[in-house]
Design a protein around this motif. Structure first.
Motif, PDB file in Angstrom:
ATOM      1  N   HIS A  67       3.215  17.078 -13.651  1.00 49.06           N
ATOM      2  CA  HIS A  67       4.268  16.403 -12.893  1.00 49.06           C
ATOM      3  C   HIS A  67       5.502  17.301 -12.826  1.00 49.06           C
ATOM      4  O   HIS A  67       5.784  18.033 -13.782  1.00 49.06           O
ATOM      5  N   GLU A  96      -0.945  14.818 -11.002  1.00 50.00           N
ATOM      6  CA  GLU A  96      -0.001  14.809  -9.944  1.00 50.00           C
ATOM      7  C   GLU A  96       0.890  16.026 -10.038  1.00 50.00           C
ATOM      8  O   GLU A  96       1.259  16.477 -11.121  1.00 50.00           O
ATOM      9  N   HIS A 132       3.394  14.205  -5.641  1.00 48.13           N
ATOM     10  CA  HIS A 132       4.607  13.442  -5.952  1.00 48.13           C
ATOM     11  C   HIS A 132       5.787  14.144  -5.303  1.00 48.13           C
ATOM     12  O   HIS A 132       5.959  15.345  -5.431  1.00 48.13           O
ATOM     13  N   HIS A 157       1.423  10.285  -3.048  1.00 48.60           N
ATOM     14  CA  HIS A 157       1.307   9.117  -3.916  1.00 48.60           C
ATOM     15  C   HIS A 157       2.668   8.443  -4.056  1.00 48.60           C
ATOM     16  O   HIS A 157       3.706   9.095  -3.994  1.00 48.60           O
TER      17      HIS A 157
END
Ligand SMILES: [Zn+2]
Length: 267
Positions: A67, A96, A132, A157
């Motif tokens: 992330h 992600e 993301h 997402h």
């Protein structure tokens, strides 16, 4: 009518589920959520998410990625770990990954670097990518767009952006993941208004559990921890906002998730 919904983003490796993960999964199954893609977002959660998926008998799958909040921890070992994990059948996407300039928990330079390296893995492996983006639209598109021709599929997402960025994402061919953000009568109102422009074959639904409890749930849950069983509420509100039946949205979002992640056909 029972559904076979797929929650395409649940952070089930999160420690808030350590005490009752089995019950959470049972409640999900009882609520018609038959498969869950467990989000990996750091070295530790990538390993845990894959282990959960491997021990689940086909109900859990996982992603492997870092992330943007953790981008400053993206090392050669992180990169090697993602490459190793995605070789497993149960690990179905890279991510992600992406950019988050809202909180800037990692410096932008580190975010840009980690994002670029993960897009390389998606290109090389042919796996879809779980994206993301928050408050970083321009840089995000600048990095993503040239990579897309070599990437199989990509999902934005937890889409929470405005009409213009939604149109741009759709023009790029992205799938759109909608969470319980759409159930928030204040900050989710714009999303409620625009979600109908997402074509049927690009729409996916997710809880992002333990975050983003749908605010429209009645009776109100006693805890603030969201869980995959509440995906039905996201489905209900998305269907209402699109002017479509719940059955239709249930069926097409499941079909889309199966296609997006190349999941085995349901049993
Ligand atoms: Zn996210």
């Amino acid at each position: 009518m029972t559904y076979s919904l797929i929650d395409i983003g649940a952070n089930l490796a999160h420690d808030s589920f350590d005490d009752d993960r089995d019950e959470v999964m049972r409640r999900a199954a009882d609520a018609g959520v038959t498969r869950i893609i467990v989000t990996g977002s750091s070295d530790d959660s990538n390993t845990q998410a894959a282990a959960l998926a491997e021990s689940s008998n086909g109900t859990l799958f996982s992603t492997a990625g870092v992330h943007p909040h953790h981008a400053s921890d993206y090392t050669d070992n992180s990169d090697a770990l993602i490459r190793d994990l995605v070789s497993k059948d149960v690990v179905v996407a890279v991510g992600e990954c992406g950019l988050d300039y809202f909180r800037n928990l990692s410096p932008r330079e580190a975010q840009l670097d980690a994002f670029g390296r993960q897009l390389e893995i998606a290109k090389e492996t042919g796996l879809p990518v779980f994206l993301h983006q928050r408050d970083a639209h321009d840089d995000f598109v600048e990095i993503l767009e040239p990579a897309l021709p070599e990437i199989s599929r990509a999902v934005a997402h937890c889409f929470t952006g405005e009409h213009e960025s939604l149109r741009e994402y759709l023009a790029l061919g992205l799938y759109i993941g909608v969470t319980g953000w759409i159930c928030d009568e204040r900050r989710g109102k714009h999303l409620h208004d625009i979600v109908s422009i997402v074509p049927d074959d690009k729409l996916l639904i997710e809880t992002d559990a333990p975050y983003l409890m749908p605010r429209t749930l009645r009776p109100k849950p006693k805890t603030r921890r969201n869980e995959p069983a509440y995906l039905m509420e996201v489905l209900r509100v998305v269907a209402e906002a699109r002017g479509q039946s719940i059955d239709h949205v249930a069926q097409m979002t499941t079909e889309n998730a199966v296609r997006f992640f190349s999941l085995p056909p349901s049993e």
